[in-house]
Design an enzyme around this catalytic site. Structure first.
Site, PDB file in Angstrom:
ATOM      1  CB  SER A  31      -0.896   0.016   1.235  1.00  0.00           C
ATOM      2  OG  SER A  31      -1.679  -1.147   1.268  1.00  0.00           O
ATOM      3  CD  GLU A  51       6.020  -6.865  -3.533  1.00  0.00           C
ATOM      4  OE1 GLU A  51       5.825  -5.854  -2.846  1.00  0.00           O
ATOM      5  OE2 GLU A  51       6.436  -7.955  -3.054  1.00  0.00           O
ATOM      6  CB  CYS A  69      -3.224  -4.132   2.834  1.00  0.00           C
ATOM      7  SG  CYS A  69      -4.939  -3.617   2.882  1.00  0.00           S
ATOM      8  CB  CYS A  74      -6.829  -5.186   5.118  1.00  0.00           C
ATOM      9  SG  CYS A  74      -5.278  -4.452   5.586  1.00  0.00           S
ATOM     10  CE  LYS A  77      -9.524  -7.944   8.492  1.00  0.00           C
ATOM     11  NZ  LYS A  77      -8.470  -7.358   9.274  1.00  0.00           N
ATOM     12  N   GLY A 207      -3.440 -12.303  21.567  1.00  0.00           N
ATOM     13  CA  GLY A 207      -4.650 -11.550  21.917  1.00  0.00           C
ATOM     14  C   GLY A 207      -4.724 -10.248  21.149  1.00  0.00           C
ATOM     15  CE1 TYR A 209      -6.075  -3.293  14.844  1.00  0.00           C
ATOM     16  CE2 TYR A 209      -4.112  -3.609  16.187  1.00  0.00           C
ATOM     17  CZ  TYR A 209      -5.042  -2.770  15.606  1.00  0.00           C
ATOM     18  OH  TYR A 209      -4.940  -1.429  15.775  1.00  0.00           O
ATOM     19  CD  GLU A 213      -8.912  -8.311  12.416  1.00  0.00           C
ATOM     20  OE1 GLU A 213      -9.198  -7.112  12.471  1.00  0.00           O
ATOM     21  OE2 GLU A 213      -8.041  -8.763  11.640  1.00  0.00           O
ATOM     22  N   GLY A 293       2.192 -11.214  16.655  1.00  0.00           N
ATOM     23  CA  GLY A 293       2.874  -9.996  16.240  1.00  0.00           C
ATOM     24  C   GLY A 293       3.646 -10.170  14.938  1.00  0.00           C
ATOM     25  CG  HIS A 468     -34.980   7.669  16.144  1.00  0.00           C
ATOM     26  ND1 HIS A 468     -34.406   7.060  17.230  1.00  0.00           N
ATOM     27  CD2 HIS A 468     -36.287   7.305  16.136  1.00  0.00           C
ATOM     28  CE1 HIS A 468     -35.325   6.356  17.865  1.00  0.00           C
ATOM     29  NE2 HIS A 468     -36.473   6.482  17.228  1.00  0.00           N
ATOM     30  CD  GLU A 473     -31.107   7.505  17.701  1.00  0.00           C
ATOM     31  OE1 GLU A 473     -31.608   8.640  17.703  1.00  0.00           O
ATOM     32  OE2 GLU A 473     -31.776   6.467  17.529  1.00  0.00           O
TER      33      GLU A 473
HETATM   34  P1  NDP Z   1      -0.429  -7.582  17.806  1.00  0.00           P
HETATM   35  O1  NDP Z   1       0.833  -6.882  18.087  1.00  0.00           O
HETATM   36  O2  NDP Z   1      -1.687  -6.837  17.655  1.00  0.00           O
HETATM   37  O3  NDP Z   1      -0.680  -8.678  18.943  1.00  0.00           O
HETATM   38  C1  NDP Z   1       0.265  -9.647  19.246  1.00  0.00           C
HETATM   39  C2  NDP Z   1      -0.308 -10.572  20.287  1.00  0.00           C
HETATM   40  O4  NDP Z   1       0.559 -11.668  20.442  1.00  0.00           O
HETATM   41  C3  NDP Z   1      -0.431  -9.901  21.641  1.00  0.00           C
HETATM   42  O5  NDP Z   1      -1.623 -10.330  22.237  1.00  0.00           O
HETATM   43  C4  NDP Z   1       0.774 -10.453  22.404  1.00  0.00           C
HETATM   44  O6  NDP Z   1       0.542 -10.602  23.750  1.00  0.00           O
HETATM   45  C5  NDP Z   1       0.884 -11.837  21.800  1.00  0.00           C
HETATM   46  N1  NDP Z   1       2.211 -12.405  21.882  1.00  0.00           N
HETATM   47  C6  NDP Z   1       3.373 -11.898  21.422  1.00  0.00           C
HETATM   48  N2  NDP Z   1       4.383 -12.747  21.638  1.00  0.00           N
HETATM   49  C7  NDP Z   1       3.863 -13.820  22.275  1.00  0.00           C
HETATM   50  C8  NDP Z   1       4.395 -15.031  22.778  1.00  0.00           C
HETATM   51  N3  NDP Z   1       5.684 -15.300  22.664  1.00  0.00           N
HETATM   52  N4  NDP Z   1       3.562 -15.896  23.380  1.00  0.00           N
HETATM   53  C9  NDP Z   1       2.248 -15.619  23.508  1.00  0.00           C
HETATM   54  N5  NDP Z   1       1.677 -14.502  23.040  1.00  0.00           N
HETATM   55  C10 NDP Z   1       2.474 -13.614  22.425  1.00  0.00           C
HETATM   56  O7  NDP Z   1      -0.092  -8.479  16.551  1.00  0.00           O
HETATM   57  P2  NDP Z   1      -0.969  -9.183  15.446  1.00  0.00           P
HETATM   58  O8  NDP Z   1      -0.119 -10.303  14.989  1.00  0.00           O
HETATM   59  O9  NDP Z   1      -2.342  -9.474  15.913  1.00  0.00           O
HETATM   60  O10 NDP Z   1      -1.076  -8.064  14.330  1.00  0.00           O
HETATM   61  C11 NDP Z   1       0.116  -7.461  13.807  1.00  0.00           C
HETATM   62  C12 NDP Z   1      -0.159  -6.053  13.355  1.00  0.00           C
HETATM   63  O11 NDP Z   1      -0.930  -6.100  12.188  1.00  0.00           O
HETATM   64  C13 NDP Z   1      -0.956  -5.239  14.347  1.00  0.00           C
HETATM   65  O12 NDP Z   1      -0.107  -4.519  15.190  1.00  0.00           O
HETATM   66  C14 NDP Z   1      -1.735  -4.302  13.479  1.00  0.00           C
HETATM   67  O13 NDP Z   1      -1.022  -3.121  13.341  1.00  0.00           O
HETATM   68  C15 NDP Z   1      -1.807  -4.992  12.147  1.00  0.00           C
HETATM   69  N6  NDP Z   1      -3.171  -5.464  11.886  1.00  0.00           N
HETATM   70  C16 NDP Z   1      -4.195  -4.562  11.797  1.00  0.00           C
HETATM   71  C17 NDP Z   1      -5.470  -4.987  11.568  1.00  0.00           C
HETATM   72  C18 NDP Z   1      -6.578  -4.010  11.501  1.00  0.00           C
HETATM   73  O14 NDP Z   1      -6.333  -2.814  11.352  1.00  0.00           O
HETATM   74  N7  NDP Z   1      -7.840  -4.454  11.615  1.00  0.00           N
HETATM   75  C19 NDP Z   1      -5.791  -6.399  11.379  1.00  0.00           C
HETATM   76  C20 NDP Z   1      -4.662  -7.255  11.530  1.00  0.00           C
HETATM   77  C21 NDP Z   1      -3.411  -6.790  11.764  1.00  0.00           C
HETATM   78  P3  NDP Z   1       0.825  -9.442  24.825  1.00  0.00           P
HETATM   79  O15 NDP Z   1      -0.258  -8.446  24.671  1.00  0.00           O
HETATM   80  O16 NDP Z   1       0.778 -10.197  26.102  1.00  0.00           O
HETATM   81  O17 NDP Z   1       2.186  -8.917  24.496  1.00  0.00           O
END
Ligand code: NDP
Length: 494
Positions: A31, A51, A69, A74, A77, A207, A209, A213, A293, A468, A473
């Site tokens: 993007s 690319e 994306c 995105c 998904k 936990g 995004y 999702e 992550g 409404h 609202e």
């Molecule tokens: P996030 O950074 O959102 O979440 C990572 C999760 O993994 C956290 O809950 C973290 O836990 C957990 N985690 C990390 N390392 C470990 C581990 N070793 N063991 C267990 N749990 C772990 O990453 P995502 O992969 O979900 O998404 C990546 C990025 O992509 C996001 O930051 C976002 O910017 C982008 N994205 C955006 C979307 C949207 O706009 N709708 C949709 C999908 C992705 P803890 O909190 O405890 O650290």
């Protein structure tokens, strides 16, 4: 191909001495890269971009014009979210008088094919956008060989070398896998978007995004889903009250939620993957998704060749204009790990083009960027969470909340509340943050984001006439504050 190196100290001072193959060479056509390339070309720059080509049904080759994306993020998904949402709609339809056969069939392969067709279509559109703008596309992997030189390795191994007055790194990020024993049995979101079969039993680690999702997507399609995350609540960084609502909704939709739990080991068995948690529990899964992550894509860029600085996680360090420590090299998007969202990469790409080729030095503005988690139902936010406001505010904060049964649920009987929240500066009356967890949250929040961008006050929200009957609202009818909180340290960060 020895070229005279000339690096301008100013943002866009044309060189009269040096000759370059391109004014700009962009590495990565996601993007941000495509936006920067097109807009720079529109300002009159001669632009090249590289690319890797992608294979529509294999996730082995990372690449594809359109980037994460469009190809494996995105867009696919959201198609799966739409597909998964029909299950709830079908359930809700019954009390609206629809006679729905108990055995509603769902064809996973058909949806996957439709999703792939759409991605192939978008990939073609993105390529056309580039060629219509006069940008030359090279299908291969790019790396830096000097401050003004790039090398592109094509799939057949041929290496092409080009000089460019400016190089833009826009290579995005890739999914990370924690080194849990048996991690090779797990998949990431790349593979999750193209599974041959819908998993009957899915385990999700994380936990964030992606975890939330995909848990919603698979549950929507009828899978048995277990989600494990380390904190008390999912979605660290979001408003705590909203996080609790998302967790309740995941459970309400039939997902098994395991807070404060991680995975210790994965073992392959004849019956699937045996998953062992750090609490010693065991369960069987057909698919284990690591949504833990993403990391910036810098390892294969050969950044040392030009001395480009990266931070401790490998993200390219840039200044407010997206310029690296090497004046001819710039970087935008996830590879810089600023705010990892597609529309933010688009903003950074636009402002890069304006700055370097448009004669209008422009810094991206990261305030009030709305975003959404496409869980079912979705969560969407703009501005500050209650916890952030308490931490950042100078005076008291007014918190307005509204929890209600959406009108549609009154007839369908679905037990799922919508939560809306406004955070207001008690001194200035300015709305500092808005959030919503409920149907259409993302669609509603885009409009609220404009109000916040304009610096709207609560009084202006209140004087706006509602539509409404709608859920939206509620944002203009929250008359009485739920609580007043003094600035300071937030109570929790669960
Ligand atoms: P996030 O950074 O959102 O979440 C990572 C999760 O993994 C956290 O809950 C973290 O836990 C957990 N985690 C990390 N390392 C470990 C581990 N070793 N063991 C267990 N749990 C772990 O990453 P995502 O992969 O979900 O998404 C990546 C990025 O992509 C996001 O930051 C976002 O910017 C982008 N994205 C955006 C979307 C949207 O706009 N709708 C949709 C999908 C992705 P803890 O909190 O405890 O650290």
């Amino acid at each position: 191909m020895a070229r005279k190196m000339l690096i301008d100290g100013e943002l866009n001072k044309p060189s009269e001495e040096a000759h370059y193959d391109f004014d700009l060479f962009v590495i990565g056509a996601g993007s941000g890269g495509v936006r920067a390339a097109r807009f720079s070309a529109n300002f009159g720059a001669k632009v090249g971009i590289c690319e890797l080509p992608f294979h529509p049904i294999s996730s082995e080759v990372i690449g594809g014009v359109g980037g994460t994306c469009v190809i494996r993020g995105c867009v696919p998904k959201k198609i799966l979210v739409y597909g998964a949402s029909f299950r709830g709609e079908i359930e809700d339809a019954r009390n609206y008088g629809w006679e729905v056969n108990e055995n509603v069939d769902f064809n996973w392969k058909k949806l996957l094919q439709k999703k792939t067709d759409e991605i192939v279509r978008l990939n073609g559109i993105y390529k056309r956008l580039l060629s219509n703008a006069g940008v030359k596309l090279y299908e291969g992997e790019g790396k830096i060989v000097g401050p003004t030189e790039v090398e592109v390795t094509q799939l057949d191994g041929t290496k092409l070398c080009y000089s460019a007055k400016h190089i833009l790194i826009a290579t995005g990020s890739r999914a990370q896998r924690p080194p849990i024993p048996g991690h090779e049995l797990a998949i990431t979101s790349d593979e999750a978007l193209s599974l041959d079969e819908l998993p009957k039993r899915a385990v999700v680690l994380g936990g964030g995004y992606i975890a939330v999702e995909f848990a919603s997507i698979w549950r929507g399609f009828g899978s048995n889903v277990d989600i494990f995350f380390r904190k008390e609540l999912p979605l660290r960084g979001f408003d705590d009250e909203m996080r609790a609502m998302v967790a309740r909704n995941l459970e309400g939709r039939g997902i098994n939620v395991h807070p404060r739990t991680s995975l210790k080991e994965l073992i392959k068995t004849e019956d699937g993957i045996k998953v062992i948690t750090d609490h010693g529990e065991e369960l069987m899964a057909d698919v284990v998704l690591f949504a833990t992550g993403r990391a910036p894509n810098t390892k294969r860029l050969n950044l040392d060749a030009a001395g480009v600085e990266v931070d401790q996680i490998g993200a390219v360090k840039v200044d407010d204009y997206s310029r690296t420590n090497i004046p001819s090299i710039w970087a935008i998007g996830d590879v810089t790990n600023r705010m990892n969202l597609t529309p933010v990469a688009l903003m950074e790409g636009t402002y890069f083009a304006k700055t370097v080729f448009g004669g209008q030095p422009s810094k991206p503005n990261y305030s009030n960027v709305p975003h959404a988690v496409f869980s079912i139902p979705p969560l969407s936010v703009v501005g500050l969470s209650e916890e952030q406001a308490i931490e950042q505010a100078k005076g008291d904060i007014l918190v307005f909340t509204s929890t209600f049964n959406p009108m549609k649920n009154t007839v369908s009987g679905r037990q799922e509340k919508t939560l809306m929240k406004l955070i207001v500066d008690a001194g200035t009356d300015k709305v500092l943050g808005a959030s919503m967890c409920g149907p259409d949250a993302a669609e509603i929040m885009q409009g609220i984001a404009i109000a916040l961008k304009c610096g709207a006050t609560k009084e202006q929200f209140d004087s706006t006439v509602g539509i409404h009957p709608s859920a939206a609202e509620e944002f203009v009818t929250m008359r009485t504050e739920t609580r007043r909180v003094a600035a300071g340290k937030p109570k929790t960060n669960l």
